[in-house]
Write a protein that holds these residues in place. Structure first.
Motif, PDB file in Angstrom:
ATOM      1  N   GLU A 395       0.952  -1.263  -0.023  1.00 35.85           N
ATOM      2  CA  GLU A 395      -0.050   0.044  -0.106  1.00 35.85           C
ATOM      3  C   GLU A 395       0.916   1.295  -0.036  1.00 35.85           C
ATOM      4  N   MET A 396       0.218   2.425  -0.451  1.00 37.18           N
ATOM      5  CA  MET A 396       0.809   3.647  -0.416  1.00 37.18           C
ATOM      6  C   MET A 396       0.130   4.404   1.041  1.00 37.18           C
ATOM      7  N   LEU A 397       1.277   4.343   1.798  1.00 34.04           N
ATOM      8  CA  LEU A 397       0.652   5.057   3.373  1.00 34.04           C
ATOM      9  C   LEU A 397       0.602   6.717   3.221  1.00 34.04           C
ATOM     10  N   GLN A 398       1.446   7.195   2.412  1.00 39.10           N
ATOM     11  CA  GLN A 398       1.535   8.453   2.243  1.00 39.10           C
ATOM     12  C   GLN A 398       2.164   9.197   1.045  1.00 39.10           C
ATOM     13  N   THR A 399       1.611  10.305   0.529  1.00 37.83           N
ATOM     14  CA  THR A 399       2.197  10.692  -0.787  1.00 37.83           C
ATOM     15  C   THR A 399       3.178  11.693  -0.682  1.00 37.83           C
ATOM     16  N   LYS A 400       3.172  12.551   0.450  1.00 40.96           N
ATOM     17  CA  LYS A 400       4.260  13.674   0.584  1.00 40.96           C
ATOM     18  C   LYS A 400       4.749  13.614   2.128  1.00 40.96           C
ATOM     19  N   PRO A 401       5.718  13.238   2.132  1.00 37.26           N
ATOM     20  CA  PRO A 401       6.955  12.531   1.468  1.00 37.26           C
ATOM     21  C   PRO A 401       6.185  11.099   1.158  1.00 37.26           C
ATOM     22  N   PRO A 402       6.563  10.487   0.212  1.00 39.87           N
ATOM     23  CA  PRO A 402       6.204   9.190  -0.080  1.00 39.87           C
ATOM     24  C   PRO A 402       6.608   8.255   0.704  1.00 39.87           C
ATOM     25  N   VAL A 403       5.709   7.359   1.169  1.00 38.16           N
ATOM     26  CA  VAL A 403       5.831   5.919   2.094  1.00 38.16           C
ATOM     27  C   VAL A 403       5.056   4.831   1.505  1.00 38.16           C
ATOM     28  N   PHE A 404       5.667   3.928   1.256  1.00 40.20           N
ATOM     29  CA  PHE A 404       4.949   2.730   0.753  1.00 40.20           C
ATOM     30  C   PHE A 404       5.049   1.750   1.738  1.00 40.20           C
ATOM     31  N   GLY A 405       4.426   0.875   2.006  1.00 39.05           N
ATOM     32  CA  GLY A 405       4.235  -0.006   3.161  1.00 39.05           C
ATOM     33  C   GLY A 405       4.167  -1.655   2.521  1.00 39.05           C
ATOM     34  N   LEU A 406       4.930  -2.582   2.947  1.00 32.03           N
ATOM     35  CA  LEU A 406       4.856  -3.809   2.536  1.00 32.03           C
ATOM     36  C   LEU A 406       4.361  -4.686   3.774  1.00 32.03           C
ATOM     37  N   PHE A 407       3.100  -4.911   3.840  1.00 31.72           N
ATOM     38  CA  PHE A 407       2.354  -6.071   5.021  1.00 31.72           C
ATOM     39  C   PHE A 407       2.409  -7.448   4.744  1.00 31.72           C
ATOM     40  N   LEU A 408       3.193  -8.062   5.771  1.00 38.10           N
ATOM     41  CA  LEU A 408       3.273  -9.536   5.599  1.00 38.10           C
ATOM     42  C   LEU A 408       3.003 -10.128   6.999  1.00 38.10           C
ATOM     43  N   SER A 409       2.459 -11.307   6.867  1.00 33.20           N
ATOM     44  CA  SER A 409       1.818 -11.799   8.249  1.00 33.20           C
ATOM     45  C   SER A 409       2.976 -12.392   8.939  1.00 33.20           C
ATOM     46  N   ARG A 410       2.874 -12.623  10.137  1.00 33.44           N
ATOM     47  CA  ARG A 410       3.860 -13.070  11.076  1.00 33.44           C
ATOM     48  C   ARG A 410       3.434 -14.459  11.285  1.00 33.44           C
ATOM     49  N   THR A 411       2.152 -15.011  11.049  1.00 32.64           N
ATOM     50  CA  THR A 411       1.734 -16.453  11.269  1.00 32.64           C
ATOM     51  C   THR A 411       1.652 -17.228   9.973  1.00 32.64           C
ATOM     52  N   PRO A 412       2.347 -18.269  10.374  1.00 28.31           N
ATOM     53  CA  PRO A 412       2.391 -19.297   9.007  1.00 28.31           C
ATOM     54  C   PRO A 412       0.835 -19.551   8.503  1.00 28.31           C
ATOM     55  N   LEU A 413       0.729 -19.855   7.406  1.00 29.35           N
ATOM     56  CA  LEU A 413      -0.829 -20.080   6.824  1.00 29.35           C
ATOM     57  C   LEU A 413      -1.507 -21.204   7.444  1.00 29.35           C
ATOM     58  N   GLN A 414      -0.723 -22.586   7.915  1.00 26.14           N
ATOM     59  CA  GLN A 414      -1.257 -23.548   8.274  1.00 26.14           C
ATOM     60  C   GLN A 414      -1.878 -22.993   9.785  1.00 26.14           C
ATOM     61  N   LYS A 415      -0.934 -22.682  10.547  1.00 25.37           N
ATOM     62  CA  LYS A 415      -1.440 -22.045  11.815  1.00 25.37           C
ATOM     63  C   LYS A 415      -2.504 -21.071  11.917  1.00 25.37           C
ATOM     64  N   ARG A 416      -2.860 -20.200  10.670  1.00 26.28           N
ATOM     65  CA  ARG A 416      -3.788 -19.247  10.556  1.00 26.28           C
ATOM     66  C   ARG A 416      -4.947 -19.971  10.288  1.00 26.28           C
ATOM     67  N   ALA A 417      -5.118 -20.898   9.512  1.00 26.69           N
ATOM     68  CA  ALA A 417      -6.420 -21.717   9.157  1.00 26.69           C
ATOM     69  C   ALA A 417      -6.698 -22.411  10.331  1.00 26.69           C
ATOM     70  N   GLN A 418      -5.728 -22.998  11.289  1.00 19.65           N
ATOM     71  CA  GLN A 418      -6.215 -23.797  12.485  1.00 19.65           C
ATOM     72  C   GLN A 418      -6.961 -22.725  13.441  1.00 19.65           C
ATOM     73  N   GLU A 419      -6.436 -21.509  13.459  1.00 20.13           N
ATOM     74  CA  GLU A 419      -6.902 -20.464  14.535  1.00 20.13           C
ATOM     75  C   GLU A 419      -8.405 -20.143  14.094  1.00 20.13           C
ATOM     76  N   THR A 420      -8.509 -19.846  12.635  1.00 18.18           N
ATOM     77  CA  THR A 420      -9.850 -19.587  12.151  1.00 18.18           C
ATOM     78  C   THR A 420     -10.810 -20.753  12.240  1.00 18.18           C
ATOM     79  N   GLU A 421     -10.261 -22.038  12.087  1.00 21.29           N
ATOM     80  CA  GLU A 421     -11.555 -22.923  12.171  1.00 21.29           C
ATOM     81  C   GLU A 421     -11.848 -23.125  13.839  1.00 21.29           C
TER      82      GLU A 421
END
Length: 425
Positions: A395-421
């Protein structure tokens, strides 16, 4: 095809007219002849009845009186023969073929009525003329209907042939045209579906070519810089160090090619794992520092250390490379990579001291072909696709000055699926 349809329809109509027309002519001819015979017979009996009544009443009987009483016209002839009296004739005796009938009265009289057959022939002729006119109208209507039906069937087939030809020539635009004939509409549906699939495949191929040219450019540039460092130095240790870094760049290049091929088969396919984010950031700093040094600028990192994230390390490195290259081309001053944690996500922010993103490009910055300067305009679009392939987002978090943010999960996909279940339960 039009000629075949017209000829076949016309042939069917002619057969029908021939069968039913001949039958109708025969029936009508017999009906007219029977009707004429019945008229003559009826007139003979009626005239005999009149003569009987006048004989019984002892009234005068002659041609003038009977002509007034009888319905004998100039085309019909009657001969009355009364025993003991002279024959009485009414009308002119016809010549040639005639229709004749004789009736006998109770007083012994004999009445013969004749009528020329030409009257029947004329009536049959008039009937034949009417039947022929109706048959002609039927043929004309059949031809018009056949032409209309032929056009209705042949024109769609011509359109479908043109559509297939366009597909073969590389124009995959669907026409979305239907003809009201289920079979032809089915063919049109199949051709439109094929056109859409071909368009998607062509788009995917063009996107693969564009993505490949863009994503391979960065590691090739870095590799070129390392090789240049090797060519200008005579220090063996430096050569070994630069060669090692060049080999790492070759491995990155191989990973980029492999990922491009994988995404071309299925863009949703990812190889997300839990990795150390510091290693990816460090690798990017080492890779881009010479380029920034040559431009008289600096690239630094800050924020929380020893963070782990879920994703594909190669893809994350490509996303960061796209953001860093974007700052090098369009930004200014020092470029900073900051890492932080928000909720269950690790965030990498890339910012610089440049003028920022123009207001008219802010909402469309991640669209393909959108660029603020002379560039391909696909770098940020590719970076967003890479981030989303492993469940992250850019995402672009701010235009001036420009700030781009890369958001990554800290939980593995399998663990997230178990928590959701478990939450659903």
């Amino acid at each position: 095809m039009r000629r075949r349809l017209i000829n076949s329809t016309l042939a069917v109509v002619l057969v029908v007219i021939a069968v039913f027309g001949v039958s109708l002519v025969i029936v009508e001819t017999r009906t007219i002849s029977s009707s004429a015979q019945e008229r003559v017979t009826s007139e003979a009996f009626r005239l005999a009845s009149v003569v009987d009544s006048r004989i019984i009443s002892d009234e005068q009987i002659n041609a003038e009186i009977l002509r007034d009483v009888a319905a004998v016209d100039t085309d019909r002839y009657a001969l009355i023969e009364i025993p003991g009296r002279a024959p009485i004739e009414i009308g002119s005796r016809p010549t040639g073929d005639v229709i004749r009938d004789t009736a006998r009265g109770e007083e012994g009289e004999k009445v013969t009525v004749e009528e020329p057959r030409t009257a029947v022939t004329q009536e049959v002729g008039r009937t034949l003329l009417i039947i022929g006119a109706v048959a002609l109208l039927a043929i004309i209507a059949a031809v018009l209907l056949a032409v209309r039906q032929a056009n209705r069937l042949a024109s769609p087939l011509t359109d479908l042939a043109e559509t297939a030809e366009r597909l073969g020539s590389g124009d995959p635009r669907p026409r979305h045209k239907r003809y009201g004939v289920p079979e032809l509409d089915r063919v049109a549906d199949v051709l439109d579906g094929s056109a859409e699939r071909i368009a998607r495949m062509l788009t995917a191929e063009r996107r693969l070519a564009a993505d490949a040219s863009h994503q391979l450019r960065t590691p090739l540039t870095a590799l070129s810089m390392r090789l240049e460092e090797i060519t200008v130095t005579e220090d063996l240790d430096t050569v070994k160090e630069e060669a090692t870094i060049a080999l790492a760049q070759v491995e990155r290049l191989t990973d980029v090619v492999q990922r491009l091929l994988t995404n071309s088969r299925d863009p949703r396919t990812g190889s997300a794992v839990s990795f150390d984010l510091d290693e990816v950031v460090k690798q990017q700093l080492e890779e881009w520092r010479p380029a920034y040094r040559s431009a008289g600028r600096a690239i630094v990192s800050s924020g929380k250390r020893h963070l782990r994230a879920v994703g594909t390390p190669g893809a994350v490195a490509q996303v960061l490379a796209a953001l860093i290259e974007n700052s090098l081309m369009h930004g200014g001053g020092t470029v900073a990579l900051r890492t932080r944690v928000t909720g269950n996500q690790t965030v990498i922010e890339v910012t610089d001291d440049g003028p920022g993103v123009p207001a008219d490009l802010g909402a469309r910055i991640f669209e393909r072909t959108i660029s603020g300067r002379n560039s391909t305009g696909i770098g940020l679009a590719v970076a967003r696709d890479l981030a989303e392939a492993d469940g992250g987002r850019l995402e672009m978090l701010q235009t001036k000055p420009p700030v781009f943010g890369l958001f990554l999960s800290r939980t593995p996909l399998q663990k997230r699926a178990q928590e959701t279940e478990e939450t659903v339960r």
